[in-house]
Design an enzyme around this catalytic site. Sequence first.
Site, PDB file in Angstrom:
ATOM      1  N   TYR A  53       0.820  -1.210   0.000  1.00 40.10           N
ATOM      2  CA  TYR A  53       0.000   0.000   0.000  1.00 40.10           C
ATOM      3  C   TYR A  53       0.853   1.258   0.000  1.00 40.10           C
ATOM      4  CZ  TYR A  53      -3.614  -3.266   1.653  1.00 40.10           C
ATOM      5  OH  TYR A  53      -4.482  -4.321   1.795  1.00 40.10           O
ATOM      6  N   LEU A 235     -18.083  -3.370   1.259  1.00 42.13           N
ATOM      7  CA  LEU A 235     -19.025  -2.554   0.481  1.00 42.13           C
ATOM      8  C   LEU A 235     -18.812  -2.745  -1.018  1.00 42.13           C
ATOM      9  CD1 LEU A 235     -19.035   0.717   2.621  1.00 42.13           C
ATOM     10  CD2 LEU A 235     -20.759  -1.093   2.537  1.00 42.13           C
ATOM     11  N   LEU A 240     -21.981  -1.108  -2.770  1.00 40.93           N
ATOM     12  CA  LEU A 240     -23.032  -1.243  -1.763  1.00 40.93           C
ATOM     13  C   LEU A 240     -23.269   0.030  -0.953  1.00 40.93           C
ATOM     14  CD1 LEU A 240     -22.395  -4.928  -0.729  1.00 40.93           C
ATOM     15  CD2 LEU A 240     -24.598  -3.970  -1.444  1.00 40.93           C
ATOM     16  N   THR A 241     -22.737   1.139  -1.423  1.00 43.71           N
ATOM     17  CA  THR A 241     -23.159   2.437  -0.891  1.00 43.71           C
ATOM     18  C   THR A 241     -24.300   2.984  -1.742  1.00 43.71           C
ATOM     19  OG1 THR A 241     -21.648   3.742  -2.276  1.00 43.71           O
ATOM     20  CG2 THR A 241     -20.803   2.948  -0.155  1.00 43.71           C
ATOM     21  N   GLY A 242     -24.478   2.401  -2.928  1.00 37.46           N
ATOM     22  CA  GLY A 242     -25.519   2.855  -3.842  1.00 37.46           C
ATOM     23  C   GLY A 242     -25.063   3.925  -4.812  1.00 37.46           C
TER      24      GLY A 242
END
Length: 346
Positions: A53, A235, A240-242
Site C-alpha cells: 500500500y 461494500l 453497496l453504498t448505492g
Amino acid sequence: MKYTTLPNTDVKVSKICLGTMTWGRQNTEAEGHEQMDYALEQGVNFFDTAELYSVPATPETYGATEKIIGSWFKKTRNREKVVLASKIAGGGDYTAHIRTGGFNRKNISEAIEGSLKRLQTDYIDLYQLHWPDRGVNCFGVRDYPYKTSAKEAEKHLEILETLNDFVKEGKIKHVGLSNETPWGTMKYLQMSEQHNLPRMVTIQNSYSLIHRGYEVGMSEVSMRENIGLLAYSPLAQGVLTGKYIDGKTPEGARGTLFPRFIARYKNEGSEKAVLEYQKIANKHGLTLTELSLAYINQLPFVTSNIIGATKMSQLKENINSINIELSDTILEEIEAVHKAIPNPAP
C-alpha cells in the site's frame, strides 16, 4: 465498540478494523493521521496495512501507507494502543517492482524488516501473506489455472519456519493468511501442527452482500478450524453504498482506480441485488452502507470487518455500523434476496 479476540490467542481486537490502503494515494498523511485519531477515539484498536500500500501498486507509492502509520506512531506514541496487522506482497507482474522470487527466507526476512522500519515499531501483531505464492483462482478469477499450477509448489515449511524465527525474536506476534484457498489454508494448518510451528489465526478475504463466495468452502474451514475471517471490501468497492446505481460513476470514486476489481461487482445481477437491498434499508430506516456492514458484523465466522474510507464522513458511517443490530425480519429479507439473486459477483 464491540470486541473479540484473534482466534487461539488472547489478543483483544475491535470488530471493526481500520483499513488504510488509500493513504499515500487518495489520502494525505494528515488525513491518515486524522482517521487514526478518530478511529482510536471510537474504540477501534485494530489497524490493517501492507507493504504493497498505497494502491494501485506503483514503485512511487510502495510502502507509503506504512510510513504514514509510522509517523503517526512517532507523533502520538500510541503504538501500544493498536493491534497492528501488515502483509508481505505475493508475486505477480504488478509487484515486480517490489521483489521477485516469491516467499522464501530471504524475501520474507527483508519484507518484515522493511515494514518494521517504515512503521517505526519493534513488532507487528499480525503478519500476513497477502496472497498465495502459486497460481490460484482469486481476485475474481473463476477458472483454476491447472495447466501451470501443477508445476508450482509453495514452500509451506520454509515459510512457517522463517516466520517462526521472527516470532521467537518478538518482531511478529501472530501470523495469518490473505486471499488463500481452502486447500492452502488447511495445508498451512497441517504443517503447523506437524512441525510445532506458528498457526495461522486469521484469513483476509473479500466478503459482501453481493459477493458471498467465502461461504462456499472457506466458511466451514473458519468455523471448524477456528481461523477467523477479516472481511475486506465489505461494500464491494463502494457498490453497496448505492453510488454506482443507474450506471453512475462519481468523480474520484475508488472504483475508478480499480477497473478490473470493480468490474466483478458492476453487472446486471449485482445492480438488481443492490436495488433490492436498498429497498430493505429504506424500509427499516437504514442506509445501504449501514445494512451491508451490520450484516457482516454479526456473522459467526467473521473476526473483524475491515473498513476504509477516503472521507471522514464515510469513515464515521462505517464505524457506526457496529451499533446496529439487524432483526430476524431484516435477516430473513436479506436471505430472500440472496436466494433470488445468489452470488451475483464472482
